[in-house]
Design a protein around this motif. Sequence first.
Motif, PDB file in Angstrom:
ATOM      1  N   SER A   1       0.835  -1.195   0.000  1.00  0.00           N
ATOM      2  CA  SER A   1       0.000   0.000   0.000  1.00  0.00           C
ATOM      3  C   SER A   1       0.874   1.250   0.000  1.00  0.00           C
ATOM      4  CB  SER A   1      -0.899   0.009   1.243  1.00  0.00           C
ATOM      5  OG  SER A   1      -1.684  -1.153   1.298  1.00  0.00           O
ATOM      6  N   GLY A   2       0.541   2.192  -0.885  1.00  0.00           N
ATOM      7  CA  GLY A   2       1.296   3.434  -0.971  1.00  0.00           C
ATOM      8  C   GLY A   2       2.416   3.402  -1.989  1.00  0.00           C
ATOM      9  N   ALA A   3       2.669   2.243  -2.621  1.00  0.00           N
ATOM     10  CA  ALA A   3       3.776   2.135  -3.574  1.00  0.00           C
ATOM     11  C   ALA A   3       3.403   2.582  -4.976  1.00  0.00           C
ATOM     12  CB  ALA A   3       4.310   0.702  -3.607  1.00  0.00           C
ATOM     13  N   GLY A   4       2.113   2.753  -5.259  1.00  0.00           N
ATOM     14  CA  GLY A   4       1.723   3.272  -6.564  1.00  0.00           C
ATOM     15  C   GLY A   4       0.875   2.343  -7.410  1.00  0.00           C
ATOM     16  N   ARG A   5       0.256   1.325  -6.792  1.00  0.00           N
ATOM     17  CA  ARG A   5      -0.533   0.383  -7.576  1.00  0.00           C
ATOM     18  C   ARG A   5      -1.668   1.091  -8.328  1.00  0.00           C
ATOM     19  NH1 ARG A   5      -3.257  -1.988  -4.008  1.00  0.00           N
ATOM     20  NH2 ARG A   5      -5.298  -1.213  -4.675  1.00  0.00           N
ATOM     21  N   SER A   6      -2.416   1.917  -7.639  1.00  0.00           N
ATOM     22  CA  SER A   6      -3.551   2.598  -8.273  1.00  0.00           C
ATOM     23  C   SER A   6      -3.094   3.520  -9.389  1.00  0.00           C
ATOM     24  CB  SER A   6      -4.345   3.388  -7.224  1.00  0.00           C
ATOM     25  OG  SER A   6      -4.924   2.512  -6.264  1.00  0.00           O
ATOM     26  N   SER A   7      -1.954   4.194  -9.184  1.00  0.00           N
ATOM     27  CA  SER A   7      -1.422   5.070 -10.235  1.00  0.00           C
ATOM     28  C   SER A   7      -1.037   4.257 -11.462  1.00  0.00           C
ATOM     29  CB  SER A   7      -0.203   5.833  -9.711  1.00  0.00           C
ATOM     30  OG  SER A   7      -0.563   6.704  -8.656  1.00  0.00           O
ATOM     31  N   ALA A   8      -0.420   3.097 -11.253  1.00  0.00           N
ATOM     32  CA  ALA A   8      -0.026   2.243 -12.371  1.00  0.00           C
ATOM     33  C   ALA A   8      -1.251   1.739 -13.121  1.00  0.00           C
ATOM     34  CB  ALA A   8       0.813   1.067 -11.868  1.00  0.00           C
ATOM     35  N   ILE A   9      -2.310   1.388 -12.381  1.00  0.00           N
ATOM     36  CA  ILE A   9      -3.549   0.936 -13.014  1.00  0.00           C
ATOM     37  C   ILE A   9      -4.126   2.036 -13.905  1.00  0.00           C
ATOM     38  CG2 ILE A   9      -5.979   0.441 -12.524  1.00  0.00           C
ATOM     39  CD1 ILE A   9      -4.380  -2.004 -12.215  1.00  0.00           C
ATOM     40  N   ARG A  10      -4.082   3.277 -13.425  1.00  0.00           N
ATOM     41  CA  ARG A  10      -4.611   4.390 -14.231  1.00  0.00           C
ATOM     42  C   ARG A  10      -3.795   4.581 -15.504  1.00  0.00           C
ATOM     43  NH1 ARG A  10      -5.535   6.676  -9.025  1.00  0.00           N
ATOM     44  NH2 ARG A  10      -3.529   7.768  -9.055  1.00  0.00           N
ATOM     45  N   VAL A  11      -2.487   4.414 -15.408  1.00  0.00           N
ATOM     46  CA  VAL A  11      -1.645   4.533 -16.601  1.00  0.00           C
ATOM     47  C   VAL A  11      -2.006   3.439 -17.605  1.00  0.00           C
ATOM     48  CG1 VAL A  11       0.712   4.453 -17.495  1.00  0.00           C
ATOM     49  CG2 VAL A  11       0.240   5.600 -15.317  1.00  0.00           C
ATOM     50  N   LEU A  12      -2.146   2.227 -17.123  1.00  0.00           N
ATOM     51  CA  LEU A  12      -2.504   1.119 -18.012  1.00  0.00           C
ATOM     52  C   LEU A  12      -3.868   1.353 -18.657  1.00  0.00           C
ATOM     53  CD1 LEU A  12      -1.226  -1.805 -15.764  1.00  0.00           C
ATOM     54  CD2 LEU A  12      -0.298  -1.165 -17.992  1.00  0.00           C
ATOM     55  N   GLU A  13      -4.797   1.919 -17.904  1.00  0.00           N
ATOM     56  CA  GLU A  13      -6.110   2.237 -18.469  1.00  0.00           C
ATOM     57  C   GLU A  13      -5.973   3.267 -19.581  1.00  0.00           C
ATOM     58  OE1 GLU A  13     -10.611   2.926 -16.777  1.00  0.00           O
ATOM     59  OE2 GLU A  13      -8.920   3.744 -15.628  1.00  0.00           O
ATOM     60  N   ASP A  14      -5.110   4.265 -19.370  1.00  0.00           N
ATOM     61  CA  ASP A  14      -4.869   5.276 -20.397  1.00  0.00           C
ATOM     62  C   ASP A  14      -4.230   4.664 -21.641  1.00  0.00           C
ATOM     63  OD1 ASP A  14      -5.894   7.188 -18.719  1.00  0.00           O
ATOM     64  OD2 ASP A  14      -3.933   7.951 -18.069  1.00  0.00           O
ATOM     65  N   LEU A  15      -3.487   3.580 -21.451  1.00  0.00           N
ATOM     66  CA  LEU A  15      -2.841   2.908 -22.577  1.00  0.00           C
ATOM     67  C   LEU A  15      -3.800   2.004 -23.352  1.00  0.00           C
ATOM     68  CD1 LEU A  15       0.568   1.875 -20.940  1.00  0.00           C
ATOM     69  CD2 LEU A  15       0.223   3.625 -22.704  1.00  0.00           C
ATOM     70  N   GLY A  16      -5.027   1.909 -22.893  1.00  0.00           N
ATOM     71  CA  GLY A  16      -6.014   1.103 -23.600  1.00  0.00           C
ATOM     72  C   GLY A  16      -6.324  -0.226 -22.963  1.00  0.00           C
ATOM     73  N   TYR A  17      -5.771  -0.485 -21.780  1.00  0.00           N
ATOM     74  CA  TYR A  17      -6.081  -1.717 -21.075  1.00  0.00           C
ATOM     75  C   TYR A  17      -7.472  -1.638 -20.455  1.00  0.00           C
ATOM     76  CZ  TYR A  17      -1.230  -3.407 -21.256  1.00  0.00           C
ATOM     77  OH  TYR A  17      -0.011  -3.862 -21.673  1.00  0.00           O
ATOM     78  N   GLU A  18      -8.159  -2.765 -20.421  1.00  0.00           N
ATOM     79  CA  GLU A  18      -9.384  -2.865 -19.642  1.00  0.00           C
ATOM     80  C   GLU A  18      -8.939  -3.053 -18.186  1.00  0.00           C
ATOM     81  OE1 GLU A  18     -13.269  -5.800 -19.137  1.00  0.00           O
ATOM     82  OE2 GLU A  18     -11.901  -6.053 -20.828  1.00  0.00           O
ATOM     83  N   ALA A  19      -9.067  -2.023 -17.378  1.00  0.00           N
ATOM     84  CA  ALA A  19      -8.477  -2.007 -16.039  1.00  0.00           C
ATOM     85  C   ALA A  19      -9.531  -2.227 -14.964  1.00  0.00           C
ATOM     86  CB  ALA A  19      -7.761  -0.682 -15.804  1.00  0.00           C
ATOM     87  N   ILE A  20      -9.239  -3.144 -14.049  1.00  0.00           N
ATOM     88  CA  ILE A  20     -10.108  -3.423 -12.913  1.00  0.00           C
ATOM     89  C   ILE A  20      -9.238  -3.415 -11.668  1.00  0.00           C
ATOM     90  CG2 ILE A  20     -11.771  -5.009 -11.890  1.00  0.00           C
ATOM     91  CD1 ILE A  20     -12.095  -6.275 -14.673  1.00  0.00           C
ATOM     92  N   ASP A  21      -9.452  -2.440 -10.793  1.00  0.00           N
ATOM     93  CA  ASP A  21      -8.649  -2.367  -9.576  1.00  0.00           C
ATOM     94  C   ASP A  21      -9.359  -3.099  -8.442  1.00  0.00           C
ATOM     95  OD1 ASP A  21      -6.552  -1.774  -7.948  1.00  0.00           O
ATOM     96  OD2 ASP A  21      -6.950   0.376  -7.794  1.00  0.00           O
ATOM     97  N   ASN A  22      -8.552  -3.538  -7.460  1.00  0.00           N
ATOM     98  CA  ASN A  22      -9.069  -4.246  -6.287  1.00  0.00           C
ATOM     99  C   ASN A  22      -9.889  -5.465  -6.700  1.00  0.00           C
ATOM    100  OD1 ASN A  22      -9.353  -4.713  -3.579  1.00  0.00           O
ATOM    101  ND2 ASN A  22     -10.972  -3.204  -3.263  1.00  0.00           N
ATOM    102  N   MET A  23      -9.305  -6.256  -7.567  1.00  0.00           N
ATOM    103  CA  MET A  23      -9.994  -7.429  -8.118  1.00  0.00           C
ATOM    104  C   MET A  23      -9.940  -8.595  -7.127  1.00  0.00           C
ATOM    105  SD  MET A  23     -11.418  -8.687 -10.922  1.00  0.00           S
ATOM    106  CE  MET A  23     -11.723 -10.228 -11.800  1.00  0.00           C
ATOM    107  N   PRO A  24     -11.078  -9.123  -6.679  1.00  0.00           N
ATOM    108  CA  PRO A  24     -11.047 -10.320  -5.823  1.00  0.00           C
ATOM    109  C   PRO A  24     -10.453 -11.498  -6.586  1.00  0.00           C
ATOM    110  CG  PRO A  24     -13.184  -9.230  -5.723  1.00  0.00           C
ATOM    111  CD  PRO A  24     -12.437  -8.592  -6.850  1.00  0.00           C
ATOM    112  N   MET A  25      -9.580 -12.228  -5.937  1.00  0.00           N
ATOM    113  CA  MET A  25      -8.898 -13.331  -6.599  1.00  0.00           C
ATOM    114  C   MET A  25      -9.879 -14.371  -7.135  1.00  0.00           C
ATOM    115  SD  MET A  25      -5.702 -12.501  -6.335  1.00  0.00           S
ATOM    116  CE  MET A  25      -4.969 -14.035  -6.864  1.00  0.00           C
ATOM    117  N   ARG A  26     -10.967 -14.598  -6.411  1.00  0.00           N
ATOM    118  CA  ARG A  26     -11.893 -15.653  -6.804  1.00  0.00           C
ATOM    119  C   ARG A  26     -12.621 -15.346  -8.107  1.00  0.00           C
ATOM    120  NH1 ARG A  26     -14.174 -12.623  -2.853  1.00  0.00           N
ATOM    121  NH2 ARG A  26     -16.249 -11.755  -3.254  1.00  0.00           N
ATOM    122  N   LEU A  27     -12.591 -14.091  -8.545  1.00  0.00           N
ATOM    123  CA  LEU A  27     -13.312 -13.704  -9.763  1.00  0.00           C
ATOM    124  C   LEU A  27     -12.459 -13.790 -11.018  1.00  0.00           C
ATOM    125  CD1 LEU A  27     -15.388 -10.635  -8.516  1.00  0.00           C
ATOM    126  CD2 LEU A  27     -16.052 -13.047  -8.638  1.00  0.00           C
TER     127      LEU A  27
END
Length: 293
Positions: free
Chosen positions: A14-40
């Motif tokens: 926590s605090g290392a930048g996971r959410s920021s990295a997810i936003r960058v990937l979303e901007d790059l065209g990735y279908e981004a889902i943050d806080n994904m439960p492993m079981r899904l």
Amino acid sequence: MPAARRLVLVTGPSGAGRSSAIRVLEDLGYEAIDNMPMRLIRSLLDSPDREAPVALGLDPRNRDFSATAINDALGQIAAVPGVMPELLYLDCRTDILLNRFSETRRRHPLAEADRVEAGILREKDLLAPVRERADVLIDTSDLNVHQLRAEVEHWFSPGEQTQLAVSIQSFSYKRGLPRSVDMVFDCRFLKNPYWEPALRQKTGLDSGVKTHIYSDPRAQEFETRLRDLLLWQLPAVLDEGKSHLSVAFGCTGGQHRSVAMAETVAAALAAAGWQVSIRHRELDRRKREEASA
């Protein structure tokens, strides 16, 4: 044969930048889902095929989060035809995480009462096996948001997955080894421009500094041997299935010899057709300190 669809699992303390990295990937065209439960993840893999690459943010706070669950998820993804799983780990030094939580006054999710450091250490211990499994490890300790964006874009820009991305950086041994590199080369045996008053405040980006370093007869041979080694090795690394390789050059202060050698080798690899990015850790640090002064 169509290129494999990228599916990037993104995690880290926590605090290392996971959410920021997810936003960058979303901007790059990735279908981004943050806080994904492993079981899904299994149900996501069973959904109808789509063309866009996918980025999944995995939060250590989830009840079903574990190193075993991530290993199982990577195995499940790898078994799906046409999908290429990758694990991106965002890391950060404990002291920097402490500062970040102090500045934002956020509560650490694994901390009891005000024991933020204990929570950070507990989370890092939980994540240690995951970190070892990472395909790409980005240490955000010395990165601002723009530099983090550049790093993520370098490794995960769509359309580059069939190539080998080579990251080259320089660093100072006094400030410690970089934490996310595959190969390290020591330049401290070369002639040091620091002892020349006219060159002391300059860097390895200056032609006069490079000329001084290469007045050492060992410098050219060192460069040639390293260049030939990497040009020989890179095709084998690509054949092995790796998409990233990080190489670091170190010297005492990270200002002269390592910078010059990193620049020269990076230019040689780029001229040979390899995709290369370059970063000078200590020079970047100095720029930030001067900007904030």
